[in-house]
Design a protein around this motif. Structure first.
Motif, PDB file in Angstrom:
ATOM      1  N   ALA A  70     -31.582 -26.730  -7.827  1.00 54.50           N
ATOM      2  CA  ALA A  70     -30.296 -26.501  -8.498  1.00 54.50           C
ATOM      3  C   ALA A  70     -29.298 -27.584  -8.110  1.00 54.50           C
ATOM      4  O   ALA A  70     -28.475 -28.014  -8.934  1.00 54.50           O
ATOM      5  N   PHE A  73     -28.683 -30.663 -10.253  1.00 55.97           N
ATOM      6  CA  PHE A  73     -27.814 -30.642 -11.430  1.00 55.97           C
ATOM      7  C   PHE A  73     -26.338 -30.827 -11.061  1.00 55.97           C
ATOM      8  O   PHE A  73     -25.469 -30.770 -11.912  1.00 55.97           O
ATOM      9  N   THR A  75     -23.401 -33.004 -10.295  1.00 54.92           N
ATOM     10  CA  THR A  75     -23.174 -34.394 -10.706  1.00 54.92           C
ATOM     11  C   THR A  75     -22.930 -35.306  -9.507  1.00 54.92           C
ATOM     12  O   THR A  75     -23.345 -36.455  -9.516  1.00 54.92           O
ATOM     13  N   ARG A 198     -18.856 -30.093  -9.704  1.00 52.62           N
ATOM     14  CA  ARG A 198     -19.176 -30.001 -11.121  1.00 52.62           C
ATOM     15  C   ARG A 198     -20.677 -30.132 -11.334  1.00 52.62           C
ATOM     16  O   ARG A 198     -21.306 -31.067 -10.844  1.00 52.62           O
ATOM     17  N   PHE A 199     -21.223 -29.197 -12.056  1.00 54.69           N
ATOM     18  CA  PHE A 199     -22.625 -29.251 -12.455  1.00 54.69           C
ATOM     19  C   PHE A 199     -22.698 -29.760 -13.888  1.00 54.69           C
ATOM     20  O   PHE A 199     -21.725 -29.699 -14.637  1.00 54.69           O
ATOM     21  N   SER A 200     -23.885 -30.244 -14.252  1.00 54.82           N
ATOM     22  CA  SER A 200     -24.038 -30.697 -15.637  1.00 54.82           C
ATOM     23  C   SER A 200     -23.823 -29.506 -16.565  1.00 54.82           C
ATOM     24  O   SER A 200     -24.125 -28.361 -16.224  1.00 54.82           O
ATOM     25  N   ALA A 201     -23.280 -29.808 -17.741  1.00 54.10           N
ATOM     26  CA  ALA A 201     -22.987 -28.735 -18.697  1.00 54.10           C
ATOM     27  C   ALA A 201     -24.259 -28.005 -19.101  1.00 54.10           C
ATOM     28  O   ALA A 201     -24.253 -26.795 -19.341  1.00 54.10           O
ATOM     29  N   VAL A 202     -25.368 -28.744 -19.179  1.00 58.20           N
ATOM     30  CA  VAL A 202     -26.644 -28.098 -19.517  1.00 58.20           C
ATOM     31  C   VAL A 202     -26.952 -26.998 -18.517  1.00 58.20           C
ATOM     32  O   VAL A 202     -27.314 -25.878 -18.863  1.00 58.20           O
ATOM     33  N   PHE A 203     -26.752 -27.327 -17.234  1.00 57.47           N
ATOM     34  CA  PHE A 203     -27.042 -26.351 -16.175  1.00 57.47           C
ATOM     35  C   PHE A 203     -26.124 -25.135 -16.280  1.00 57.47           C
ATOM     36  O   PHE A 203     -26.576 -23.994 -16.178  1.00 57.47           O
ATOM     37  N   THR A 204     -24.849 -25.382 -16.486  1.00 58.57           N
ATOM     38  CA  THR A 204     -23.910 -24.255 -16.520  1.00 58.57           C
ATOM     39  C   THR A 204     -24.201 -23.323 -17.688  1.00 58.57           C
ATOM     40  O   THR A 204     -23.888 -22.134 -17.626  1.00 58.57           O
ATOM     41  N   MET A 205     -24.810 -23.863 -18.751  1.00 58.24           N
ATOM     42  CA  MET A 205     -25.132 -23.004 -19.888  1.00 58.24           C
ATOM     43  C   MET A 205     -26.449 -22.252 -19.681  1.00 58.24           C
ATOM     44  O   MET A 205     -26.704 -21.260 -20.348  1.00 58.24           O
ATOM     45  N   LEU A 206     -27.256 -22.751 -18.781  1.00 55.26           N
ATOM     46  CA  LEU A 206     -28.544 -22.093 -18.532  1.00 55.26           C
ATOM     47  C   LEU A 206     -28.418 -20.943 -17.535  1.00 55.26           C
ATOM     48  O   LEU A 206     -29.254 -20.054 -17.515  1.00 55.26           O
ATOM     49  N   VAL A 207     -27.390 -20.986 -16.695  1.00 52.23           N
ATOM     50  CA  VAL A 207     -27.261 -19.963 -15.660  1.00 52.23           C
ATOM     51  C   VAL A 207     -26.259 -18.900 -16.093  1.00 52.23           C
ATOM     52  O   VAL A 207     -25.526 -19.072 -17.071  1.00 52.23           O
ATOM     53  N   LYS A 208     -26.236 -17.802 -15.356  1.00 53.99           N
ATOM     54  CA  LYS A 208     -25.194 -16.792 -15.568  1.00 53.99           C
ATOM     55  C   LYS A 208     -23.921 -17.292 -14.893  1.00 53.99           C
ATOM     56  O   LYS A 208     -23.970 -17.874 -13.812  1.00 53.99           O
ATOM     57  N   ARG A 209     -22.817 -17.048 -15.546  1.00 55.19           N
ATOM     58  CA  ARG A 209     -21.533 -17.474 -14.971  1.00 55.19           C
ATOM     59  C   ARG A 209     -20.662 -16.250 -14.724  1.00 55.19           C
ATOM     60  O   ARG A 209     -20.744 -15.255 -15.406  1.00 55.19           O
TER      61      ARG A 209
ATOM     62  N   PRO B  47     -28.090 -24.945 -24.710  1.00 58.63           N
ATOM     63  CA  PRO B  47     -29.222 -24.848 -23.786  1.00 58.63           C
ATOM     64  C   PRO B  47     -29.398 -23.408 -23.309  1.00 58.63           C
ATOM     65  O   PRO B  47     -28.429 -22.770 -22.883  1.00 58.63           O
ATOM     66  N   ASP B 285     -21.949 -35.540 -21.733  1.00 61.87           N
ATOM     67  CA  ASP B 285     -21.480 -34.307 -21.107  1.00 61.87           C
ATOM     68  C   ASP B 285     -20.034 -34.582 -20.721  1.00 61.87           C
ATOM     69  O   ASP B 285     -19.746 -35.015 -19.622  1.00 61.87           O
TER      70      ASP B 285
END
Lengths: 210, 659
Positions: A70, A73, A75, A198-209, B47, B285
């Protein structure tokens, strides 16, 4: 043909080459001799971790491997050849576990091909600690410890990770990463923002927030 | 075209002035490693983990592709639960989700990394022209049911999005040689090159030669049939990591295929295809979310025999697409996607000056994903398309200005996903998609109607309602999925003649003939016995009722209800032991019918229930080199699976390095 996906995901259980070092930071003391013991212990633990189901509150090799992945991801850590991780404990009982976890982190390695240097840190020492770490790995901590962890995270702009879901309620962890039957990753967006991580946006959309 | 260039330049400028950006494109390998399951953007554009998608989706991984033993993409798809694949001839296939399959199947949209490879001219996918090598595929994402709110027109029965390995993250370098029966020889190579840390290139190519099935052909045929099929493909992709970690992807493809195949009129014909494409994609991004700007152009040239001794003028189809999208999160519970698209699509016979037809389409779409509770998510997406057709009629007609046609349509996809516990997931889905008449159909209708009136031809619309239950049994790591669905298709379009006649005369004009309804259920289960054994099984029951209220005497009706098998069973047993790997695939489908051209009419003919077996036995010689023996349709030497020529048993040996 094709995979049917429901809840649980497969967890890869392989080990990275043994690299890096383990330091124990309790106040200002360092016990480098413990590292050897911890490495041997980690090797045994890793075998046990593959064979035995995890007990509540126990950190598994899969939890740690997922936590390090994790971090890939994040940045600020992308393409870093080496990272430093502090393993945080709160009492004498959990200190040995922290050392084991640190040894396992060193053995596993970081995201990509990064090496890990791990330190063991008492939660009581966080307010005064000036040593740089890239991330904190939190063992189960009492509720009153949450404040000092979150203050440290914000002050040092680091990511805190734990496999204990309670850390989210205590606002102590930026990420909760738990690789049990499900791979569960929860991102505390408020704490991440406050820490400036800051995490990549892809990662933040893949996980629960939350 | 100038408008397209200006729009592209404007969007590029906006991108480059956006706030500093970070890691950008999907690293599918890292995502799969972390989550233990694939990630995808093919359900909503955002994603997502495969377990979270509000869709009935199957993802075929690279490992499963290798295990399939297939030598082409349809050979992989035929093993996928809920997908119908018709093999008309050696190298000629049609694939469709949930029945409704036909020669030149129009209802399933096929894309490679989001670029459409579905041919709008006749509304079908000529699989031999898809310029992708199996070893360069990361995963194949199959959405069953409409997904038009994301992908637009023609994604009504389903979507097949082929995701290739990203040269930035994945080393797909490989060399494959394949030899087998039907005089098969197939050589492909994929090379991945890295220039420093910022430039990554992938080059791939393939050349395949084989011969058509030698079995007796029950269909009438046009022209002189080829005595061999031939396919060549080249593909170049480059990824540039730009300052601020923007990512620019440039790609170009070329493919050529000459083969015997079954036409939409159910005759055997020879076709010669040539396709080219150019693509540019800028991804970032940014502080404004995941921004993506894509522009591509497809050129599709097609020559085919339409009468004995008569070859049609080359049909040229050009598609220009510009897409912009931004996916962003708001608060912790909401994800949005906003997108806009412009598309120009044109088909004609410029060499013969016999007219052309084109459309310009503008689309806007929005998606909202709301994580109501940690275990409960609601997703909805809307898309509005506005399409304006232009056409020039054949020289033989008094007026070359055809009637106008303007189509405005809404598509939607909505779903609720409830992860009740770590073992159970429930999904409720509703969707509406629109299938445009293909361009040649519009041209035929315009030429038939003439004058300046509005054209009387409506698109087909498909609505789908579906419920799914997924359950994980810890015992043998078994995954179960149950799905029930109801689907309505309104304004079914007859095929028309489906041709721009070489004489310049318009063909038979298509009309809207009525509706069709499908009810069905799928159960699929898969698991592992231990580290060595893999297994899966699926069963689909589907009943279709066509209700055609117009055009009962026409010769160009499609019979869906009798040509879709009611029962389909697919099973797989796989075994891995050190350097050895073996897989067996068994498929059964109940009796059905197929259309066969007899005189001017396509007439249903019976096709008996049949079973097929495919198998692969592989041995890994070294870490990089594998040799495999594969067989397809192994049970009998020849077998009637369609109304076309019987399918033959095939064997081939594959030697592969890397991949």
């Amino acid at each position: 043909m094709g995979r049917i996906f429901v809840g649980p995901g497969l967890v890869e259980k392989t080990w990275a080459p043994l690299e890096g070092k383990v330091n124990t930071v309790s106040g200002r003391s360092k016990h480098t001799g413990l590292a050897k013991v911890a490495r041997i212990g980690a090797a045994l633990l890793s075998v046990l971790a593959l064979l035995c189901p995890a007990k509540a509150g126990e950190v598994t090799a899969a939890d740690l491997q997922a936590a390090m992945r994790a971090l890939g991801f994040l940045t600020a850590l992308q393409n870093h050849p080496a990272i430093t991780v502090g393993v945080v404990y709160h009492d004498a009982d959990s200190k040995l576990q922290a050392a084991r976890v640190a040894a396992m982190l060193v053995r596993q390695g970081g995201p990509g091909s990064a090496t890990v240097a791990a330190s063991v840190i008492a939660v009581q020492d966080l307010p005064l600690m000036a040593q740089h770490v890239d991330a904190l790995y939190l063992l189960s901590l009492p509720p009153e410890a949450g404040r000092s962890v979150s203050d440290f995270v914000k002050r040092q702009s680091v990511v805190s990770i734990s496999a204990d879901p309670a850390c989210l309620e205590e606002q102590a962890c930026v990420l909760m990463v738990q690789a049990r039957s499900n791979m569960t990753i929860v991102l505390d967006t408020a704490l991440a923002q406050a820490a400036g991580t800051r995490f990549s946006a892809v990662f933040t959309m893949l996980v629960k927030r939350r | 075209m100038m408008k397209t260039i200006k729009l592209t330049a404007l969007l590029c400028a906006l991108m480059l002035t956006a706030p500093a950006s970070h890691a950008q494109s999907m690293d599918y390998g890292a995502i799969a490693q972390l989550f233990g399951e694939p990630g995808t953007t093919s359900a909503t554009g955002s994603p997502q983990r495969a377990t979270d998608v509000p869709a009935n989706m199957v993802i075929v991984t690279a490992e499963e592709i290798a295990h399939s033993g297939a030598r082409d993409i349809p050979g992989i798809l035929r093993h996928v639960e809920g997908l119908d694949v018709l093999q008309w001839a050696n190298d000629d296939f049609d694939a469709s989700a949930r029945g409704y399959n036909q020669a030149y199947s129009a209802r399933t949209l096929v894309l490679v990394d989001g670029r459409q490879v579905y041919a709008d001219s006749f509304g079908f996918t000529p699989w031999s022209t898809v310029p992708v090598e199996l070893s360069s595929i990361r995963q194949i994402e199959i959405v069953k049911g409409p997904n038009a709110a994301l992908f637009g027109f023609n994604a009504v029965a389903g979507v097949i999005n082929i995701i290739t390995k990203n040269p930035r993250y994945d080393d797909s370098t490989s060399l494959t040689a394949r030899y087998g029966s039907q005089n098969l020889s197939d050589t492909s190579a994929v090379a991945r090159l890295a220039f420093g840390k910022d430039v990554f290139v992938r080059l791939s190519g393939d050349y395949r030669l084989d011969k058509p099935f030698g079995t007796s052909n029950p269909l009438s045929f046009d022209g002189d049939l080829h005595n061999h099929n031939e396919r060549a493909a080249l593909n170049a992709d480059a990824v540039f990591v730009l300052p601020d970690d923007l990512e620019l992807e440039l790609g170009g493809t070329y493919s050529e295929a000459n083969q015997n195949e079954v036409s939409a009129g159910y005759k055997l014909q020879t076709s010669e295809y040539q396709t080219n494409s150019l693509l540019a994609r800028l991804t970032g991004d940014t502080g404004l979310g995941l921004f993506k700007l894509t522009a591509y152009n497809n050129w599709f040239d097609w020559t085919r025999a339409v009468n004995p001794g008569v070859v049609a003028p080359k049909l040229k189809n050009t598609v220009t697409v510009v897409q912009a999208e931004d996916v962003f999160t708001a608060a912790s519970d909401h994800t949005f996607r906003l997108a806009a698209e412009y598309r120009h699509n044109e088909v004609g016979t410029p060499d013969a000056d016999n007219g052309w037809v084109s459309f310009d389409a503008g689309s806007v779409s929005a998606m909202w994903n709301w994580q109501i509770l940690p275990q409960l998510a609601f997703n909805t997406a809307l898309r509005f398309d506005s399409v304006a057709y232009n056409n020039v009629l054949p020289r033989s007609l008094a007026s070359r200005n055809g009637p106008a046609l303007h189509i405005d349509e809404w598509n939607f996809n909505s779903g609720v996903v409830w992860n009740a516990n770590s073992q159970d997931t429930f999904r409720l889905l509703a969707a509406r998609g629109v299938q445009l008449p293909n361009l040649v159909q519009v041209w035929n209708a315009a030429a038939s109607q003439g004058g300046s009136k509005l054209l009387q031809l409506a698109p087909s619309t498909v609505t789908n309602f579906e419920a799914l239950w997924n359950h994980h049994f810890a015992w043998m790591d078994t995954h179960l999925q149950l799905a029930v669905y109801h689907q309505d298709t309104y304004d079914v379009i007859s095929t028309g003649s489906g041709t721009i006649e070489p004489t310049g005369m318009p063909g038979l004009a298509p009309i809207n003939v009525g509706s069709s309804r499908a009810d069905g259920g799928e159960v699929s289960i898969e698991g592992r016995l231990n580290e060595s054994w893999r297994w899966s099984a699926s069963y689909r029951l589907e009943v279709i009722n066509d209700k055609y209220t117009h055009g009962g005497s026409r010769t160009d009706l499609i019979n869906y209800q009798d040509t879709t098998p009611q029962h389909v069973v697919k099973t797989n047993l796989g075994w891995d032991m050190e350097a050895w790997s073996a897989d067996v695939f068994l498929q059964f489908q109940s009796d059905t019918q197929g259309l066969r051209r007899i005189g001017p009419f396509p007439v249903p003919v019976p096709i008996g229930a049949y079973s097929t077996v495919d198998a692969r036995l592989a041995y890994r010689l070294t870490d990089g080199i594998t040799v495999a023996l594969s067989g397809q349709n192994l049970l009998v030497g020849t077998q009637q699976q369609t109304s076309g020529p019987e399918v033959e048993r095939q064997f081939f040996v594959t030697i592969s390095y890397g991949g």
